[in-house]
Scaffold this motif. Structure first.
Motif, PDB file in Angstrom:
ATOM      1  N   LEU A 159       3.766  27.194 -22.630  1.00  0.00           N
ATOM      2  CA  LEU A 159       4.948  28.057 -22.718  1.00  0.00           C
ATOM      3  C   LEU A 159       6.211  27.223 -22.907  1.00  0.00           C
ATOM      4  N   VAL A 160       6.346  26.157 -22.143  1.00  0.00           N
ATOM      5  CA  VAL A 160       7.520  25.286 -22.271  1.00  0.00           C
ATOM      6  C   VAL A 160       7.571  24.681 -23.670  1.00  0.00           C
ATOM      7  N   GLY A 161       6.430  24.231 -24.170  1.00  0.00           N
ATOM      8  CA  GLY A 161       6.380  23.669 -25.517  1.00  0.00           C
ATOM      9  C   GLY A 161       6.744  24.695 -26.577  1.00  0.00           C
ATOM     10  N   ALA A 162       6.273  25.921 -26.401  1.00  0.00           N
ATOM     11  CA  ALA A 162       6.587  26.976 -27.362  1.00  0.00           C
ATOM     12  C   ALA A 162       8.077  27.301 -27.357  1.00  0.00           C
ATOM     13  N   VAL A 163       8.685  27.364 -26.180  1.00  0.00           N
ATOM     14  CA  VAL A 163      10.121  27.646 -26.091  1.00  0.00           C
ATOM     15  C   VAL A 163      10.927  26.509 -26.716  1.00  0.00           C
ATOM     16  N   LEU A 164      10.559  25.276 -26.427  1.00  0.00           N
ATOM     17  CA  LEU A 164      11.272  24.141 -27.028  1.00  0.00           C
ATOM     18  C   LEU A 164      11.124  24.120 -28.543  1.00  0.00           C
ATOM     19  N   GLY A 165       9.928  24.422 -29.026  1.00  0.00           N
ATOM     20  CA  GLY A 165       9.711  24.490 -30.471  1.00  0.00           C
ATOM     21  C   GLY A 165      10.534  25.589 -31.118  1.00  0.00           C
ATOM     22  N   ALA A 166      10.603  26.744 -30.463  1.00  0.00           N
ATOM     23  CA  ALA A 166      11.401  27.847 -31.001  1.00  0.00           C
ATOM     24  C   ALA A 166      12.879  27.500 -31.000  1.00  0.00           C
ATOM     25  N   LEU A 211      15.270  27.358 -34.242  1.00  0.00           N
ATOM     26  CA  LEU A 211      16.533  28.093 -34.317  1.00  0.00           C
ATOM     27  C   LEU A 211      17.694  27.159 -34.624  1.00  0.00           C
ATOM     28  N   TYR A 212      17.702  25.970 -34.051  1.00  0.00           N
ATOM     29  CA  TYR A 212      18.758  24.999 -34.324  1.00  0.00           C
ATOM     30  C   TYR A 212      18.755  24.599 -35.800  1.00  0.00           C
ATOM     31  N   ILE A 213      17.572  24.331 -36.320  1.00  0.00           N
ATOM     32  CA  ILE A 213      17.467  23.951 -37.739  1.00  0.00           C
ATOM     33  C   ILE A 213      17.892  25.114 -38.627  1.00  0.00           C
ATOM     34  N   SER A 230      21.576  25.512 -38.581  1.00  0.00           N
ATOM     35  CA  SER A 230      22.252  24.410 -39.278  1.00  0.00           C
ATOM     36  C   SER A 230      22.240  24.607 -40.781  1.00  0.00           C
ATOM     37  N   PHE A 231      21.140  25.085 -41.336  1.00  0.00           N
ATOM     38  CA  PHE A 231      21.037  25.228 -42.787  1.00  0.00           C
ATOM     39  C   PHE A 231      21.481  26.612 -43.272  1.00  0.00           C
ATOM     40  N   ALA A 232      21.408  27.620 -42.440  1.00  0.00           N
ATOM     41  CA  ALA A 232      21.796  28.975 -42.856  1.00  0.00           C
ATOM     42  C   ALA A 232      23.314  29.110 -42.922  1.00  0.00           C
ATOM     43  N   GLY A 233      24.003  28.305 -42.149  1.00  0.00           N
ATOM     44  CA  GLY A 233      25.471  28.387 -42.138  1.00  0.00           C
ATOM     45  C   GLY A 233      26.109  27.757 -43.354  1.00  0.00           C
TER      46      GLY A 233
END
Length: 78
Positions: free
Chosen positions: A58-65, A69-71, A74-77
């Motif tokens: 669960l922790v790994g999945a949240v960190l991956g998500a 989202l950060y990436i 960064s590119f959508a803006g």
């Protein structure tokens, strides 16, 4: 072979446990305590690892998500 191994490990575990707890028992009781302790400890450890493994997933999945989202932000803006 596994029965002999279980008895040897059980005897060693029972011996150590009875010495740590300062309990005087006979040889058969010591072996029995060691074998039952190995079964209980093994099941408890497997359960703990399963729960911690699920939590780690669960922790790994949240960190991956969060990274995704950060990436994306960064590119959508741009």
């Amino acid at each position: 072979m596994s029965i002999v191994y279980l008895i040897i490990i059980g005897a060693a575990a029972g011996f150590l446990a009875t010495r740590f707890m300062k309990v005087e028992t006979g040889v058969l009781q010591t072996i029995g305590i060691g074998i039952l302790g190995a079964l209980i400890g093994g099941l408890a450890l497997r359960f703990l690892l399963a729960v911690l493994g699920a939590f780690a997933g669960l922790v790994g999945a949240v960190l991956g998500a969060m990274l995704l989202l950060y990436i994306w932000k960064s590119f959508a803006g741009r």
